[in-house]
Design a protein around this motif. Structure first.
Motif, short mmCIF file in Angstrom:
data_model
loop_
_atom_site.label_atom_id
_atom_site.label_comp_id
_atom_site.label_asym_id
_atom_site.label_seq_id
_atom_site.Cartn_x
_atom_site.Cartn_y
_atom_site.Cartn_z
N TYR A 1 -5.44 1.90 10.02
CA TYR A 1 -6.30 0.72 9.92
C TYR A 1 -5.96 -0.29 11.01
O TYR A 1 -6.86 -0.85 11.66
N TYR B 1 0.85 -1.19 0.00
CA TYR B 1 0.00 0.00 0.00
C TYR B 1 0.89 1.24 0.00
O TYR B 1 1.53 1.56 0.99
N SER C 1 -8.35 -0.49 -0.54
CA SER C 1 -8.79 -0.29 0.85
C SER C 1 -10.09 -1.03 1.16
O SER C 1 -10.17 -1.72 2.20
#
Length: 308
Positions: free
Chosen positions: A274, A103, A136
């Motif tokens: 997250y 990511y 995501s």
């Protein structure tokens, strides 16, 4: 290289502010948790909604999109396979590790580097939208389902991802972009103002997490997980991007250079946000972001020397 230095300077200064807030206990003992939840539940959804609602989705259909999506899925899958067979990690940690390895920090670092180094911010736009619209939601859906209590009903399993504020905000923004309807400015301005806190908020929360701990500290840090994620992010993903862009898509020159530079960007601090939200893999996300941010500076310099 001045653009690279400028981009990283911004990140390090804001992280240092977060560290100082932790050092002097300015936000109290729960500051990191509260700020992380604010970023996850409010600021990031507002940013995604505003970004997507006002985006021209036609810009994502490019070679950068093809390379970004293919390499992200390939590297993330490679991490899951290796970590499952070698490290025996559970699904939430595998998901955070896969994100840590693939990511890309496409917003607060990718945009300034695209502007100062590549000369065009549009190089990072396809990657930014891919991560918002596709990557995501997939990862968060896995984390939501994994967080359900044992024996959860089928409906609870199916509906869990759609209760996630980031997924909901992204879907709403995408719907507006597809229909080409933009709400009045008086309605969009609050989302823009609140969304502006997402990136600095994530960086400050990251800085707060660094106080009182030592990165890669023995006994508390999943060192092998961090090493695996960092190597995949800084070495494997750029190499895959080069091979795919050059040999499969036939790209060369500045476009090839731009794609490889974007792939060399470090792990985004969003991954730490997250992980903090689900309280799984937080040390892995924090240490991977720290290591890859430092490692990406010489890595981008090497890419520039070879391809620029």
């Amino acid at each position: 290289m001045s653009g690279v230095i400028a981009g990283f300077t911004v990140i390090f200064v804001i992280i240092a502010i977060g560290y100082a807030l932790g050092r002097f206990a300015t936000l109290g003992p729960e500051g990191e948790t509260v700020l992380g939840r604010l970023v996850f539940f409010v600021a990031t959804p507002a940013l995604l909604f505003d970004t997507l609602a006002t985006s021209d989705l036609s810009v994502i259909f490019s070679a950068t999109l093809a390379v970004a999506s293919a390499t992200a899925f390939a590297v993330g899958t490679l991490y899951v396979v290796i970590a499952t067979l070698w490290l025996k990690r559970p699904i939430p940690e595998l998901t955070i590790g896969a994100l840590s390895s693939s990511y890309v920090n496409s917003a607060n670092l990718g945009i300034p580097i695209a502007v100062f180094v590549l000369g065009d911010a549009s190089f990072v736009a396809p990657l930014l939208l891919f991560q918002i619209v596709v990557y995501s939601p997939i990862a968060l859906s896995i984390l939501d389902i994994a967080a359900l209590p044992g024996g959860a009903s089928r409906w609870a399993t199916i509906s869990a991802p759609f209760k996630n504020p980031i997924v909901v905000a992204g879907a709403a923004g995408l719907l507006l972009a597809v229909t080409h309807w933009t709400p009045p400015e008086a309605l969009m301005q609050p989302f823009r103002l609140v969304g502006g806190a997402s990136v600095p908020g994530a960086l400050i929360a990251f800085g707060l997490s660094l106080y009182g701990v030592r990165v890669l500290e023995k006994g508390t840090s999943p060192r092998r997980d961090v090493a695996l994620a960092s190597a995949l992010k800084i070495v494997v993903q750029p190499v895959l991007a080069y091979l795919m862009a050059h040999y499969l898509l036939g790209l060369d020159g500045h476009e090839l250079f731009a794609i490889v530079v974007v792939s060399t960007l470090p792990t985004a601090q969003n991954v730490f946000v997250y992980a903090s939200r689900y309280r799984r893999g937080t040390v892995l996300a924090r240490d991977s972001a720290f290591v890859t941010t430092l490692a990406s500076i010489p890595a981008i310099a090497i890419v520039a020397a070879l391809l620029a």
